[in-house]
Design a protein around this motif. Structure first.
Motif, PDB file in Angstrom:
ATOM      1  N   ILE A  28     -13.117  -3.590  28.254  1.00  0.00           N
ATOM      2  CA  ILE A  28     -11.749  -3.608  28.960  1.00  0.00           C
ATOM      3  C   ILE A  28     -11.427  -2.229  29.374  1.00  0.00           C
ATOM      4  CG2 ILE A  28      -9.459  -4.175  29.270  1.00  0.00           C
ATOM      5  CD1 ILE A  28      -9.756  -5.962  26.590  1.00  0.00           C
ATOM      6  N   CYS A  29     -11.763  -2.468  30.769  1.00  0.00           N
ATOM      7  CA  CYS A  29     -11.176  -1.034  31.587  1.00  0.00           C
ATOM      8  C   CYS A  29     -12.320  -0.028  31.188  1.00  0.00           C
ATOM      9  CB  CYS A  29      -9.739  -0.686  31.472  1.00  0.00           C
ATOM     10  SG  CYS A  29      -8.838  -1.587  32.343  1.00  0.00           S
ATOM     11  N   TRP A  53      -6.767  -0.451  36.733  1.00  0.00           N
ATOM     12  CA  TRP A  53      -6.408   0.842  37.521  1.00  0.00           C
ATOM     13  C   TRP A  53      -6.390   1.771  36.315  1.00  0.00           C
ATOM     14  CZ3 TRP A  53      -2.242   4.246  36.492  1.00  0.00           C
ATOM     15  CH2 TRP A  53      -2.074   5.100  37.118  1.00  0.00           C
ATOM     16  N   THR A  54      -7.079   2.843  36.482  1.00  0.00           N
ATOM     17  CA  THR A  54      -7.304   3.842  35.356  1.00  0.00           C
ATOM     18  C   THR A  54      -7.066   5.148  35.774  1.00  0.00           C
ATOM     19  OG1 THR A  54      -8.692   2.323  34.345  1.00  0.00           O
ATOM     20  CG2 THR A  54      -8.779   4.432  33.648  1.00  0.00           C
ATOM     21  N   ASN A  55      -6.173   5.885  35.096  1.00  0.00           N
ATOM     22  CA  ASN A  55      -6.038   7.397  35.265  1.00  0.00           C
ATOM     23  C   ASN A  55      -5.573   8.019  34.018  1.00  0.00           C
ATOM     24  OD1 ASN A  55      -5.638   9.869  36.260  1.00  0.00           O
ATOM     25  ND2 ASN A  55      -4.523   9.406  38.159  1.00  0.00           N
ATOM     26  N   ASP A  60       1.234   7.618  34.239  1.00  0.00           N
ATOM     27  CA  ASP A  60       1.211   5.998  34.349  1.00  0.00           C
ATOM     28  C   ASP A  60       0.128   5.765  33.436  1.00  0.00           C
ATOM     29  OD1 ASP A  60       3.331   6.089  35.871  1.00  0.00           O
ATOM     30  OD2 ASP A  60       2.296   6.070  37.745  1.00  0.00           O
ATOM     31  N   GLY A  61      -0.683   6.172  32.968  1.00  0.00           N
ATOM     32  CA  GLY A  61      -1.839   5.829  32.308  1.00  0.00           C
ATOM     33  C   GLY A  61      -2.715   4.874  32.926  1.00  0.00           C
ATOM     34  N   MET A  62      -2.984   3.839  32.187  1.00  0.00           N
ATOM     35  CA  MET A  62      -4.025   2.726  32.480  1.00  0.00           C
ATOM     36  C   MET A  62      -3.349   1.095  32.699  1.00  0.00           C
ATOM     37  SD  MET A  62      -7.537   3.605  30.583  1.00  0.00           S
ATOM     38  CE  MET A  62      -6.836   3.032  29.085  1.00  0.00           C
ATOM     39  N   TYR A  63      -3.841   0.492  33.524  1.00  0.00           N
ATOM     40  CA  TYR A  63      -3.432  -0.953  33.712  1.00  0.00           C
ATOM     41  C   TYR A  63      -4.688  -1.860  33.694  1.00  0.00           C
ATOM     42  CZ  TYR A  63      -0.834  -5.104  35.227  1.00  0.00           C
ATOM     43  OH  TYR A  63      -0.571  -6.242  35.247  1.00  0.00           O
ATOM     44  N   CYS A  64      -4.987  -2.854  33.056  1.00  0.00           N
ATOM     45  CA  CYS A  64      -6.009  -3.660  33.131  1.00  0.00           C
ATOM     46  C   CYS A  64      -5.442  -5.292  32.986  1.00  0.00           C
ATOM     47  CB  CYS A  64      -7.048  -3.148  32.407  1.00  0.00           C
ATOM     48  SG  CYS A  64      -8.639  -4.135  32.327  1.00  0.00           S
ATOM     49  N   VAL A  65      -6.101  -5.999  33.634  1.00  0.00           N
ATOM     50  CA  VAL A  65      -5.754  -7.551  33.370  1.00  0.00           C
ATOM     51  C   VAL A  65      -7.257  -8.455  33.575  1.00  0.00           C
ATOM     52  CG1 VAL A  65      -4.759  -9.412  34.451  1.00  0.00           C
ATOM     53  CG2 VAL A  65      -3.655  -7.706  34.749  1.00  0.00           C
ATOM     54  N   LEU A  66      -7.451  -9.072  32.605  1.00  0.00           N
ATOM     55  CA  LEU A  66      -8.520 -10.190  32.486  1.00  0.00           C
ATOM     56  C   LEU A  66      -7.966 -11.559  32.981  1.00  0.00           C
ATOM     57  CD1 LEU A  66     -10.660  -9.258  29.291  1.00  0.00           C
ATOM     58  CD2 LEU A  66     -10.882  -8.301  31.856  1.00  0.00           C
ATOM     59  N   SER A  67      -8.556 -12.049  33.942  1.00  0.00           N
ATOM     60  CA  SER A  67      -8.230 -13.481  34.381  1.00  0.00           C
ATOM     61  C   SER A  67      -9.173 -14.206  34.362  1.00  0.00           C
ATOM     62  CB  SER A  67      -7.903 -13.179  35.861  1.00  0.00           C
ATOM     63  OG  SER A  67      -6.639 -12.294  36.121  1.00  0.00           O
ATOM     64  N   VAL A  68      -9.129 -15.592  34.037  1.00  0.00           N
ATOM     65  CA  VAL A  68     -10.207 -16.605  33.974  1.00  0.00           C
ATOM     66  C   VAL A  68      -9.782 -17.562  35.018  1.00  0.00           C
ATOM     67  CG1 VAL A  68     -11.073 -18.448  32.558  1.00  0.00           C
ATOM     68  CG2 VAL A  68     -10.532 -16.245  31.500  1.00  0.00           C
TER      69      VAL A  68
END
Length: 179
Positions: A28-29, A53-55, A60-68
């Motif tokens: 994930i990310c 979004w990764t930094n 702000d760090g990271m944000y990740c979404v898994l969608s189905v």
């Protein structure tokens, strides 16, 4: 005749069960995660999408979404924090406490935090007495996971979160520039 009807209904019911047509990811990310640890949180469907979004160098760090199939199912966010901003964060201190308190789990969410000093990341701090703005270096890293799909049994859902958050947080920590 009734036995044949019952057999037909059983076979038909088995065929209508929804199936997962996509392959479970192994990260994930760009954070490695065993697919079986994500499996309880990802439903049947045709397509899996990841938006991230990764930094690591930004507060702000990271944000990740898994969608189905266009439905958000597993959300992950993380960010830097100071000691002062650690407690008010959602998820920290809520749920079942694990491993000395760095991890918390519930049926649909989990959180983790750990010391991770990073002087390059500057966070807002209370203003000085004369009103000047000031910043402090990051001292902690916080990870929050939220699942919209999870096992229906609450005890099993919380166990699945426990199996997920600890290795996931450790994998995130390995990627960070902690001092």
């Amino acid at each position: 005749m009734p036995a044949a009807v019952a057999l037909t209904l059983t076979l038909t019911a088995g065929c209508s069960e929804a199936k997962r047509e996509y392959q479970l990811p192994d990260d994930i990310c760009k954070i490695p995660v065993a697919a079986e640890r994500m499996e309880p949180f990802l439903p049947a469907g045709k397509n899996l999408y990841e938006s991230d979004w990764t930094n690591h160098e930004d507060s702000d760090g990271m944000y990740c979404v898994l969608s189905v199939d266009d439905n958000e199912e597993l959300k992950f966010s993380s960010s830097w924090a100071s000691h002062r901003s650690l407690e008010p964060r959602f998820g920290i201190g809520r749920g079942t406490r694990l491993l000395g308190g760095e991890y918390y789990t519930g049926t649909r969410r989990a959180s983790a935090y750990f010391p991770c000093s990073n002087p390059k990341v500057r966070l807002d701090a209370p203003r000085t007495k004369d009103g000047k703005r000031r910043t402090v270096p990051a001292e902690y890293y916080i990870i929050e996971v939220r699942s919209l799909h999870h096992p229906k049994d609450e005890a099993e859902s919380e166990k699945a979160m426990k199996r997920f958050i600890v290795p996931f947080a450790k994998a995130v920590k390995k990627k960070l520039p902690c001092r």
